[in-house]
Design an enzyme around this catalytic site. Structure first.
Site, short mmCIF file in Angstrom:
data_model
loop_
_atom_site.label_atom_id
_atom_site.label_comp_id
_atom_site.label_asym_id
_atom_site.label_seq_id
_atom_site.Cartn_x
_atom_site.Cartn_y
_atom_site.Cartn_z
N ARG A 56 0.82 -1.21 0.00
CA ARG A 56 0.00 0.00 0.00
C ARG A 56 0.86 1.26 0.00
O ARG A 56 0.44 2.31 -0.54
CB ARG A 56 -0.94 -0.01 1.21
CG ARG A 56 -2.01 1.09 1.20
CD ARG A 56 -3.01 0.89 2.33
NE ARG A 56 -4.14 1.81 2.23
CZ ARG A 56 -4.26 2.93 2.91
NH1 ARG A 56 -3.31 3.30 3.77
NH2 ARG A 56 -5.33 3.71 2.77
N ILE A 82 -6.93 7.87 -0.96
CA ILE A 82 -6.90 6.41 -0.96
C ILE A 82 -7.72 6.00 0.26
O ILE A 82 -7.54 6.54 1.36
CB ILE A 82 -5.46 5.87 -0.89
CG1 ILE A 82 -5.43 4.34 -0.89
CG2 ILE A 82 -4.70 6.41 0.31
CD1 ILE A 82 -4.02 3.76 -0.98
N SER A 83 -8.64 5.07 0.07
CA SER A 83 -9.60 4.74 1.13
C SER A 83 -8.94 4.07 2.33
O SER A 83 -7.89 3.43 2.21
CB SER A 83 -10.69 3.83 0.58
OG SER A 83 -11.50 4.49 -0.36
N GLN A 84 -9.57 4.22 3.47
CA GLN A 84 -9.19 3.53 4.70
C GLN A 84 -9.11 2.03 4.45
O GLN A 84 -10.01 1.44 3.85
CB GLN A 84 -10.26 3.84 5.74
CG GLN A 84 -10.15 3.11 7.05
CD GLN A 84 -11.36 3.39 7.93
OE1 GLN A 84 -12.21 4.22 7.60
NE2 GLN A 84 -11.44 2.70 9.05
#
Length: 236
Positions: A56, A82-84
């Site tokens: 990530r 960028i999503s959790q």
């Protein structure tokens, strides 16, 4: 369940021995999966495996890499995030994906969600309305060896009819209604997940299953906060 958890722990331990020298973020990634994903109830082993594998930190800017495995969204430029990690896992698990599936993603963003999907299904088709983000994500995914992801610069509201129908659709931007073109491109029996509701505050994570004859089964999964879908969605 105990056997599954032990096997997963063994997998991570083995990966640590083999890869810690070349991946300085391996331990943080393992902790993220253990504490923030599996620890919060995600059970799909394929989701856990994918997120334990994908770096990530390579999907965010260099100055944010130390924060990449925190359970929080991070900025990626152009007002996008960028999503959790937990939300990525939750949305992915809800789709109940199979190895032969073809998935449409609306909102490529950094490309991280597409990478998670690519680890689990046959083909991923991802659309990003911001050209720079689309090009950067496409380049990044190619560099990481994902040959089963196609990234398109365009308005995701309209979908990708040339490759329809899809087994699943995932929308990673908030919208106040379910886009009809995306429902049309969803296979009978397919699932669509999206943050549905106000584009100004919080939305409800919503899972839609397309039944025989086009009827819809709708399940609400809790409150989330996503950036709004732009383009055609804003005109409706």
């Amino acid at each position: 369940m105990r056997v599954i958890i032990l096997a997963f722990a063994l997998l991570l331990t083995t990966a640590s021995v083999l890869s810690s020298a070349t991946d300085p973020y391996l331990q943080k990634r393992q902790e993220m999966v253990r504490d923030d994903i599996r620890g919060r109830g995600i059970k799909d082993g394929r989701v856990l495996d994918a997120m334990a594998k994908i770096p990530r930190h390579l999907f965010v800017g260099e100055r944010l890499r130390r924060q990449a495995y925190a359970d929080t969204p991070l900025p990626i430029g152009e007002g996008q995030t960028i999503s959790q990690p937990y939300v990525v896992a939750l949305m992915t698990e809800a789709l109940r994906l199979k190895p032969g599936d073809r998935v449409l993603e609306i909102g490529t963003g950094s490309g991280y969600q597409a990478a998670v999907l690519a680890e689990m299904v046959k083909d991923v088709y991802s659309i990003e309305i911001r050209k720079d983000l689309a090009e950067t994500a496409d380049k990044r995914l190619k560099e990481l060896g994902y040959k089963n992801v196609a990234v398109k610069y365009g308005d995701g509201y309209l979908g990708w009819p040339e490759y329809a129908p899809f087994d699943a659709v995932i929308i990673t931007a908030s919208v106040n209604h379910i886009p009809p073109p995306l429902l049309k491109q969803l296979k009978e029996g397919g699932r669509l997940i999206l943050p549905l509701g106000s584009t100004l505050f919080y939305q409800t994570l919503t899972l839609v299953t397309k039944k025989k004859g086009g009827d819809l089964a709708v399940e609400q999964m809790g409150a989330v906060a996503f950036v709004p879908m732009t383009g055609e969605a804003q005109k409706r």
